[in-house]
Design a protein around this motif. Structure first.
Motif, mmCIF file in Angstrom:
data_model
loop_
_atom_site.group_PDB
_atom_site.id
_atom_site.type_symbol
_atom_site.label_atom_id
_atom_site.label_comp_id
_atom_site.label_asym_id
_atom_site.label_seq_id
_atom_site.Cartn_x
_atom_site.Cartn_y
_atom_site.Cartn_z
ATOM 1 N N TYR A 148 38.668 39.551 -72.508
ATOM 2 C CA TYR A 148 37.776 38.190 -72.309
ATOM 3 C C TYR A 148 38.850 37.601 -70.805
ATOM 4 O O TYR A 148 37.731 36.814 -70.021
ATOM 5 C CB TYR A 148 38.011 37.294 -72.782
ATOM 6 N N ASP A 158 29.512 35.313 -75.650
ATOM 7 C CA ASP A 158 30.229 36.713 -74.241
ATOM 8 C C ASP A 158 29.550 37.408 -75.083
ATOM 9 O O ASP A 158 30.116 37.404 -76.292
ATOM 10 C CB ASP A 158 31.094 36.389 -73.844
ATOM 11 N N ASP A 204 29.287 40.658 -73.665
ATOM 12 C CA ASP A 204 30.804 41.440 -73.968
ATOM 13 C C ASP A 204 30.791 41.695 -75.018
ATOM 14 O O ASP A 204 31.881 42.740 -75.213
ATOM 15 C CB ASP A 204 30.252 41.909 -72.277
ATOM 16 N N LEU A 212 33.158 32.247 -78.596
ATOM 17 C CA LEU A 212 32.576 33.377 -77.904
ATOM 18 C C LEU A 212 32.920 34.729 -78.732
ATOM 19 O O LEU A 212 31.987 35.220 -77.917
ATOM 20 C CB LEU A 212 34.044 33.931 -77.065
ATOM 21 N N ASP A 245 23.125 34.358 -74.045
ATOM 22 C CA ASP A 245 24.424 34.598 -74.076
ATOM 23 C C ASP A 245 24.753 33.492 -72.839
ATOM 24 O O ASP A 245 24.614 32.980 -71.948
ATOM 25 C CB ASP A 245 25.105 35.973 -74.048
ATOM 26 N N ARG A 246 26.329 32.997 -72.389
ATOM 27 C CA ARG A 246 26.858 32.316 -71.908
ATOM 28 C C ARG A 246 26.497 32.179 -70.190
ATOM 29 O O ARG A 246 27.033 32.256 -69.376
ATOM 30 C CB ARG A 246 28.772 32.078 -72.294
ATOM 31 N N ASN A 247 26.739 33.706 -69.865
ATOM 32 C CA ASN A 247 26.030 34.182 -68.623
ATOM 33 C C ASN A 247 24.907 34.781 -68.370
ATOM 34 O O ASN A 247 24.303 35.064 -67.633
ATOM 35 C CB ASN A 247 27.215 35.605 -68.657
#
Length: 610
Positions: free
Chosen positions: A584, A238, A240, A267, A59-61
């Motif tokens: 977010y 994201d 989460d 996202l 994911d993005r993180n």
């Protein structure tokens, strides 16, 4: 005579040279070049294809979403099977004898001399229980490979799944490099990025004796090639936020799509109802797929991509922008709320400008806005005037990414529909319809069809004041960034300053007295601009929608929520979107009671139309 004698020696020399050339070539082929020895000795060699590690997905993180886990397949070469003790074999594998017979028959149909899978997805424990006994069963061998495993129970539709190559695909040119025993991406990102994820296969040649026991590498591995691992995918998701959206949509049917307007990165991509991606991996994949396929809730449908809806009142924003660009209206143009034209569902102040009209979602106002756009007096014939005006209107609307595929990095995207004059000619006949026939387009109803992804992209366009990047999941393939088509900026036909003129009205929508006041984030210092919609549904209760972006000054998220049969957009879709934006932008949600209210929200919140 002396001349002829000389020519004889020349001819003899030529023949001698050719003979020596052939002799040298034969010596090289038979003695020096081991590749021919390899071809001659195939009956004592085993060619093992080394399948590379498939690329991972993050994911993005940097959270790992999809990884690899080892599994084992039992392969069979029918020609090598001798005096098979079927009872013992089936006991060893805990395999029904009918399955064994069917598997052997399928293997023979494929090839009597090539290996094909008999039992797939054996675990390490299952392998240990049978490996030592395989020596008693010539013609069978184990091949290791990597299967997909998931670090999340979310986002099944976007991630997709990996499965055995369908028999109908094997003969296609696109899959010429695949064997019938291979696995590949069937859907989702696994399919779209198959080339990048699969890597490059390697090959090992091993000497084996007549009992199939390995005797070592052939010629010290001279002809072996190494496999090359696939590239990792780094997505903009994201996880989460994705999981939070799926929790909020539990028990509902619909979609939530969130986009970073600055990049086009997706996202969140919620399709409800959903399923665990692990259901489509490992043993029994086929049976579980059929269970999902036959589920009356239809969880396999990728709603953000393939479900098409009327956009409802959210589309009024597009109509207003196109009208202002064409010069038909200005931001200060007012129209009376004339309910003889179209019904307006509640009383409100006079829509003397675009901000008031957007705040109250006045149907008669937007009826007259589009009428002014279409009926421009281009022809004295009102039928032809309607055709010319609608054709120009369609051209401008299409620059918002509507009426065609956006080009997201998933397969199966639907186009939606922006009707043309030709469309209505087929329905009503040439010169047999006018604007009054198609006025429902002005309020986002009628023949208009969009996907939820397109709805979210409209918000990204407004957030960017007139342009967008094609929505996409993967922000980087390996270390190479996104694919080139996702770095291209697409501009609408509407000048940027017109977008600035509609945003104040969108802010009023989520302000006090607006149709989405429940979505306000003012208490957190977050400015939001949005638009509600209630979509008529001839098959039951109306659908609810809400689309927005935030913060207004520096947009970081554009979102569209569509909940089937949920009634008013302001009382169900808008609060849900507000919670997603809060999560977010702030990393947490403090309005916990709203999470409990959302199921069945239509009768818990103040009912506001549109």
């Amino acid at each position: 005579m002396q001349y002829l004698e000389g020519r004889k020696y020349v001819v003899q020399a030529i023949f001698l040279a050719v003979a020596m050339l052939f002799a040298g070539r034969l010596f090289y082929i038979q003695v020096l070049d081991g590749s021919y020895k390899l071809a001659a000795d195939r009956n004592t060699l085993q060619r093992i294809v080394k399948v590379p590690y498939r690329g991972l997905v993050y994911d993005r993180n940097g959270k790992l979403l999809v990884q690899n886990t080892p599994v084992y397949d039992l392969l069979v070469v029918p020609r090598e099977v001798k005096q098979l003790d079927t009872v013992r074999f089936c006991q060893l594998l805990q395999l029904p004898i009918e399955d064994l017979r069917a598997g052997l028959l399928a293997a023979k149909k494929y090839s009597r001399v090539k290996a094909s899978p008999l039992v797939q997805n054996l675990s390490t424990a299952e392998l240990a229980s049978i490996q030592d006994n395989l020596i008693d069963f010539p013609g069978f061998r184990i091949e290791a490979r990597m299967a997909r495993a998931y670090g999340t129970q979310s986002m099944a539709h976007a991630l997709g799944y990996v499965g055995p190559i369908p028999a109908t695909w094997v003969d296609r040119e696109k899959y010429a490099k695949y064997r019938p025993t291979d696995f590949l991406g069937i859907s989702g990102l696994e399919s779209f990025y198959e080339k990048e994820l699969m890597g490059r296969r390697g090959v090992q040649y091993r000497m084996v004796n007549v009992r199939g026991i390995e005797k070592g590498a052939f010629r010290g591995g001279e002809f072996d090639t190494l496999s090359v691992a696939g590239q990792d995918l780094h997505t903009g998701i994201d996880i989460d936020l994705q999981q939070y959206g799926e929790m909020l949509m539990a028990g509902k049917r619909g979609t939530v799509v969130a986009i970073d307007p600055k990049t086009g990165e997706i996202l969140a991509f919620v399709s409800a109802p959903a399923y665990d991606p692990a259901m489509l991996t490992g043993k029994g994949l086929g049976n579980r797929y059929m269970e999902l396929l036959n589920n009356p809730e239809r969880p396999l449908i990728d709603r953000p991509l393939t479900a098409i809806y009327s956009p409802g009142s959210v589309f009024k924003l597009v109509n207003e922008l196109v009208a202002m660009q064409s010069g038909a209206v200005t931001a200060n143009t007012g129209f009376p709320c004339n309910q003889r034209l179209v019904r307006c569902t509640h009383n409100h102040e006079y829509p003397g400008n675009v901000s008031i009209a957007i705040k109250n979602s006045c149907n008669p106002y937007f009826y007259q806005v589009m009428q002014a756009t279409v009926m421009r007096g281009r022809s004295r014939n009102r039928f032809e005037d309607s055709r010319l005006g609608l054709a120009e209107w369609k051209r401008n609307v299409q620059t918002f990414g509507l009426g065609d595929k956006l080009g997201v990095d998933l397969l199966g995207e639907k186009k939606g529909l922006i009707p043309s004059p030709e469309y209505y000619d087929k329905s009503y006949g040439y010169h047999r319809w006018t604007y009054k026939t198609v006025y429902s387009l002005s309020i986002g109803q009628g023949e208009l069809q969009v996907t939820s992804l397109q709805m979210a992209n409209i918000m990204a366009i407004i957030a960017n004041r007139g342009y967008y990047y094609t929505p996409h999941f993967v922000r980087s393939v390996g270390q190479n960034g996104p694919l080139p088509q996702f770095q291209e900026r697409h501009k609408t036909s509407v000048d940027s300053h017109y977008f600035e003129q509609i945003i104040p009205g969108m802010q009023m929508v989520v302000g006090r007295g607006g149709t989405a006041s429940l979505a306000s984030l003012e208490q957190f210092g977050i400015s939001m601009a949005g638009k509600t919609g209630t979509v008529q549904n001839r098959h039951g209760a109306d659908h609810a929608t809400f689309a927005a972006f935030a913060p207004v000054e520096d947009p970081k998220i554009a979102i569209a929520v569509f909940i089937e049969n949920a009634g008013f957009g302001g009382s169900s879709a808008a609060p849900l979107a507000s919670l997603m934006v809060e999560r977010y932008l702030r990393g947490k949600v403090v309005r916990k009671k709203w999470e409990e209210w959302l199921p069945g929200s239509a009768d818990r919140f103040v009912k506001r139309h549109h």
